[in-house]
Every structure is written in C-alpha cells, then in structure tokens.
Scaffold this motif. Sequence first.
Motif, PDB file in Angstrom:
ATOM      1  N   ASP A  91       0.846  -1.193   0.000  1.00  0.00           N
ATOM      2  CA  ASP A  91       0.000   0.000   0.000  1.00  0.00           C
ATOM      3  C   ASP A  91       0.882   1.244   0.000  1.00  0.00           C
ATOM      4  OD1 ASP A  91      -2.695  -1.011   0.082  1.00  0.00           O
ATOM      5  OD2 ASP A  91      -2.266  -1.732   2.096  1.00  0.00           O
ATOM      6  N   VAL A  92       0.601   2.163  -0.919  1.00  0.00           N
ATOM      7  CA  VAL A  92       1.375   3.397  -1.037  1.00  0.00           C
ATOM      8  C   VAL A  92       0.469   4.574  -0.696  1.00  0.00           C
ATOM      9  CG1 VAL A  92       2.721   4.875  -2.580  1.00  0.00           C
ATOM     10  CG2 VAL A  92       2.850   2.388  -2.808  1.00  0.00           C
ATOM     11  N   GLY A  93       0.951   5.460   0.168  1.00  0.00           N
ATOM     12  CA  GLY A  93       0.177   6.632   0.568  1.00  0.00           C
ATOM     13  C   GLY A  93       0.221   7.738  -0.467  1.00  0.00           C
ATOM     14  N   ASN A  94      -0.138   8.946  -0.038  1.00  0.00           N
ATOM     15  CA  ASN A  94      -0.220  10.091  -0.942  1.00  0.00           C
ATOM     16  C   ASN A  94       1.161  10.704  -1.164  1.00  0.00           C
ATOM     17  OD1 ASN A  94      -1.284  12.123  -2.550  1.00  0.00           O
ATOM     18  ND2 ASN A  94      -1.819  13.416  -0.811  1.00  0.00           N
ATOM     19  N   THR A  95       2.028   9.944  -1.858  1.00  0.00           N
ATOM     20  CA  THR A  95       3.394  10.382  -2.125  1.00  0.00           C
ATOM     21  C   THR A  95       3.787   9.980  -3.546  1.00  0.00           C
ATOM     22  OG1 THR A  95       4.227   8.318  -1.165  1.00  0.00           O
ATOM     23  CG2 THR A  95       4.173  10.251   0.270  1.00  0.00           C
ATOM     24  N   THR A  96       4.879  10.567  -4.015  1.00  0.00           N
ATOM     25  CA  THR A  96       5.432  10.211  -5.321  1.00  0.00           C
ATOM     26  C   THR A  96       6.542   9.184  -5.117  1.00  0.00           C
ATOM     27  OG1 THR A  96       4.941  12.409  -6.226  1.00  0.00           O
ATOM     28  CG2 THR A  96       6.556  11.067  -7.408  1.00  0.00           C
ATOM     29  N   MET A 127       7.594   5.554 -12.481  1.00  0.00           N
ATOM     30  CA  MET A 127       7.308   6.722 -11.641  1.00  0.00           C
ATOM     31  C   MET A 127       5.796   6.790 -11.456  1.00  0.00           C
ATOM     32  SD  MET A 127       8.482   9.579 -10.142  1.00  0.00           S
ATOM     33  CE  MET A 127       9.970  10.215 -10.936  1.00  0.00           C
ATOM     34  N   ALA A 128       5.340   6.851 -10.192  1.00  0.00           N
ATOM     35  CA  ALA A 128       3.903   6.834  -9.924  1.00  0.00           C
ATOM     36  C   ALA A 128       3.600   7.672  -8.689  1.00  0.00           C
ATOM     37  CB  ALA A 128       3.418   5.399  -9.728  1.00  0.00           C
ATOM     38  N   LYS A 129       2.293   7.975  -8.534  1.00  0.00           N
ATOM     39  CA  LYS A 129       1.851   8.761  -7.383  1.00  0.00           C
ATOM     40  C   LYS A 129       0.693   8.054  -6.694  1.00  0.00           C
ATOM     41  CE  LYS A 129       0.836  13.492  -5.926  1.00  0.00           C
ATOM     42  NZ  LYS A 129       0.001  13.040  -4.806  1.00  0.00           N
ATOM     43  N   GLY A 130       0.752   8.001  -5.365  1.00  0.00           N
ATOM     44  CA  GLY A 130      -0.310   7.406  -4.584  1.00  0.00           C
ATOM     45  C   GLY A 130      -1.410   8.415  -4.300  1.00  0.00           C
ATOM     46  N   PRO A 131      -2.461   8.003  -3.613  1.00  0.00           N
ATOM     47  CA  PRO A 131      -2.565   6.693  -2.948  1.00  0.00           C
ATOM     48  C   PRO A 131      -2.964   5.575  -3.898  1.00  0.00           C
ATOM     49  CG  PRO A 131      -4.512   8.002  -2.538  1.00  0.00           C
ATOM     50  CD  PRO A 131      -3.580   8.895  -3.292  1.00  0.00           C
ATOM     51  N   GLY A 132      -2.625   4.357  -3.506  1.00  0.00           N
ATOM     52  CA  GLY A 132      -2.949   3.182  -4.305  1.00  0.00           C
ATOM     53  C   GLY A 132      -2.141   1.998  -3.812  1.00  0.00           C
ATOM     54  N   GLU A 133      -2.132   0.941  -4.601  1.00  0.00           N
ATOM     55  CA  GLU A 133      -1.376  -0.248  -4.230  1.00  0.00           C
ATOM     56  C   GLU A 133      -0.876  -0.941  -5.485  1.00  0.00           C
ATOM     57  OE1 GLU A 133      -4.694  -3.811  -4.080  1.00  0.00           O
ATOM     58  OE2 GLU A 133      -4.293  -2.734  -2.218  1.00  0.00           O
ATOM     59  N   PHE A 134       0.049  -1.867  -5.321  1.00  0.00           N
ATOM     60  CA  PHE A 134       0.452  -2.716  -6.438  1.00  0.00           C
ATOM     61  C   PHE A 134       0.749  -4.114  -5.916  1.00  0.00           C
ATOM     62  CE2 PHE A 134       4.351  -0.741  -4.913  1.00  0.00           C
ATOM     63  CZ  PHE A 134       5.282  -1.772  -4.925  1.00  0.00           C
ATOM     64  N   LEU A 135       0.539  -5.098  -6.785  1.00  0.00           N
ATOM     65  CA  LEU A 135       0.777  -6.497  -6.468  1.00  0.00           C
ATOM     66  C   LEU A 135       1.848  -7.029  -7.401  1.00  0.00           C
ATOM     67  CD1 LEU A 135      -2.928  -7.761  -6.172  1.00  0.00           C
ATOM     68  CD2 LEU A 135      -1.413  -7.107  -4.307  1.00  0.00           C
ATOM     69  N   TYR A 136       2.710  -7.916  -6.887  1.00  0.00           N
ATOM     70  CA  TYR A 136       3.749  -8.481  -7.735  1.00  0.00           C
ATOM     71  C   TYR A 136       4.081  -9.889  -7.275  1.00  0.00           C
ATOM     72  CZ  TYR A 136       7.123  -7.402  -3.984  1.00  0.00           C
ATOM     73  OH  TYR A 136       7.799  -7.334  -2.798  1.00  0.00           O
ATOM     74  N   THR A 137       4.776 -10.619  -8.143  1.00  0.00           N
ATOM     75  CA  THR A 137       5.213 -11.965  -7.811  1.00  0.00           C
ATOM     76  C   THR A 137       6.570 -12.222  -8.443  1.00  0.00           C
ATOM     77  OG1 THR A 137       4.552 -14.306  -7.789  1.00  0.00           O
ATOM     78  CG2 THR A 137       4.162 -13.091  -9.824  1.00  0.00           C
ATOM     79  N   VAL A 138       7.262 -13.248  -7.955  1.00  0.00           N
ATOM     80  CA  VAL A 138       8.587 -13.600  -8.466  1.00  0.00           C
ATOM     81  C   VAL A 138       8.437 -14.689  -9.515  1.00  0.00           C
ATOM     82  CG1 VAL A 138      10.871 -14.494  -7.880  1.00  0.00           C
ATOM     83  CG2 VAL A 138       9.648 -13.021  -6.263  1.00  0.00           C
ATOM     84  N   MET A 139       9.010 -14.463 -10.688  1.00  0.00           N
ATOM     85  CA  MET A 139       8.978 -15.450 -11.760  1.00  0.00           C
ATOM     86  C   MET A 139      10.246 -16.298 -11.679  1.00  0.00           C
ATOM     87  SD  MET A 139       7.701 -13.034 -14.910  1.00  0.00           S
ATOM     88  CE  MET A 139       7.792 -14.399 -16.065  1.00  0.00           C
ATOM     89  N   PRO A 140      10.124 -17.624 -11.549  1.00  0.00           N
ATOM     90  CA  PRO A 140      11.317 -18.477 -11.478  1.00  0.00           C
ATOM     91  C   PRO A 140      12.099 -18.441 -12.782  1.00  0.00           C
ATOM     92  CG  PRO A 140       9.340 -19.816 -11.730  1.00  0.00           C
ATOM     93  CD  PRO A 140       8.874 -18.407 -11.496  1.00  0.00           C
ATOM     94  N   ILE A 141      13.432 -18.457 -12.674  1.00  0.00           N
ATOM     95  CA  ILE A 141      14.305 -18.433 -13.844  1.00  0.00           C
ATOM     96  C   ILE A 141      15.121 -19.722 -13.879  1.00  0.00           C
ATOM     97  CG2 ILE A 141      16.197 -17.245 -15.005  1.00  0.00           C
ATOM     98  CD1 ILE A 141      15.287 -14.683 -13.727  1.00  0.00           C
TER      99      ILE A 141
END
Length: 264
Positions: A91-96, A127-141
């Motif tokens: 979760d990202v607050g109201n920041t850049t 480069m992004a600005k909150g508020p908002g969120e992001f989801l990610y996962t690790v891809m096996p190599i």
Amino acid sequence: MVIIPLLLTWIITLYSNGTSTVNLNTTLTGEFITLQLPVQPQSYMMVLVNGSVTAYMINGTSIVIPVLGTANVTITYVPKIFVENNFIGMDVGNTTVEIIIPNNILIANITLSLMGMKMINNELVIMAKGPGEFLYTVMPISTTQSSTSRASAHMHYYEFLTIIMIIAIIVIVAPISYALIMRRGRRTEETSTSITALNLSDYEMSILKYLGSKGGSAFEIDISRDLGIPRTTVWRSVRRLENLGLVRITKVEGKNMVTLVRNK
C-alpha cells in the motif's frame, strides 16, 4: 523555517528474491522535519543526517527527523507488505515514488497514478503517485533455458505487463512500447564475453572518471553532489563497481570512502 523539496521522490526497490526496501535521499532545511512515509515500515528504519545515524520519531504514517539546520538526509527501511491470492502487495500513501523492478518480477496489478517509466541498467523503473497499491510476484528463472526460450519468456512477460498498464488509472502507451523494445534489444547482447560484457552504465562510467580526476578516491556524498547524481543511484552504482572489483569502499569518519582499484 522548514524547506522541503517540491517533488520528494521515494525509491521503492524490488529485488529478485521478492524482498524490497524503501529509500529517500534529499537535502532538508529546518529544525524538526515531518515527512509523509510512502509505505508503513515493517520495523526499524535507518536514518542518516549528514552521514551519521540519527534518532527519529514515528507519528502515525509520518516520520519526524531532527535536522537542526540544512543537511543531507537518507532514510532506508523495509516496507510492510501483505499477501493477496499468492501475490505480494504494498500500500502506497499520498506520495510520489519510483518503483525499481528487476526482470524476474511480474507486476500483477497497480492502482497508482502512473507518471512515466524508463529503463536503467536492464531494470524497469516506474514513476507513480499514490494513494494506491500494487501487487507483484517472483517469476522463477531456469539456468538451463536456451537463449530463444529466455527471449520468448521476456516477451510474454512484457506483453502481459503492457495489458496491466492499459487497465491502470493513467495509460502511458509510448513509454511502454519504448521500454519493451529497449529491454528485448538489450537481452540479445548478453552473449558477449569480452570486456564490454561488464556493461557499465553512464552513471558508473562517470563515477570511475570522477575518481580518476580526484586522485583515485572520494566520498560518496561528494560524488553525488559534484556529478549531480541522486545518492540512491550513487549507492547502487558504487556497490556494483565494488562487486566488479573496480573500486573499494571503506568507512572514514562515518562516511563511505570510494577508492579506485583499477580503471577499465
């Protein structure tokens, strides 16, 4: 009087093993400065004022730092994350923020307001600005993948990333296309075993030349100031040069001294 830069950008770095850090390096003026944190910290935070470890106070989602004048301030910490449907979330607050993404991290969803993206050292920087969120996962190599299969995997990964970005709040079509073309083009150059395989960035080359002009050594903070490179970028570049055996890092009066070992 309190002076805070108009555009205060926090760096969120994702690593290939799924872990992450949040970093800020800036110059502040005032007595006790209050800054809004982009992400809630997991635990302890490292706060340096002019290179010295400094006490701080957390007030909700903000941090209060005793600057007592004008000083270079560096903040580093591990952010608090959550898990949703086997994806890691933040979760990202109201920041850049700038989000640095290695090539084996897949962004599954992002609700931040996108401001731009670029490629730095084969890593995607959003480069992004909150508020908002992001989801990610690790891809096996797989270490046994052929060059063709690796190129195909990267192509599919960025095609999927493009679709996610189109659904996001702000769609930036041109930078996405440019980033994909540059990323796939650079992957084909990794077979070189000559000295150019070090693939030094412009930042790293500039740091080596700067050290040579300074008699072979200089403090990290001076490199950042004289070359106009953010402290975070200098920190990352210097440690890569150290891993390549080009420089040596030592502590001198609480500050990082960078010494040229050999110049390629």
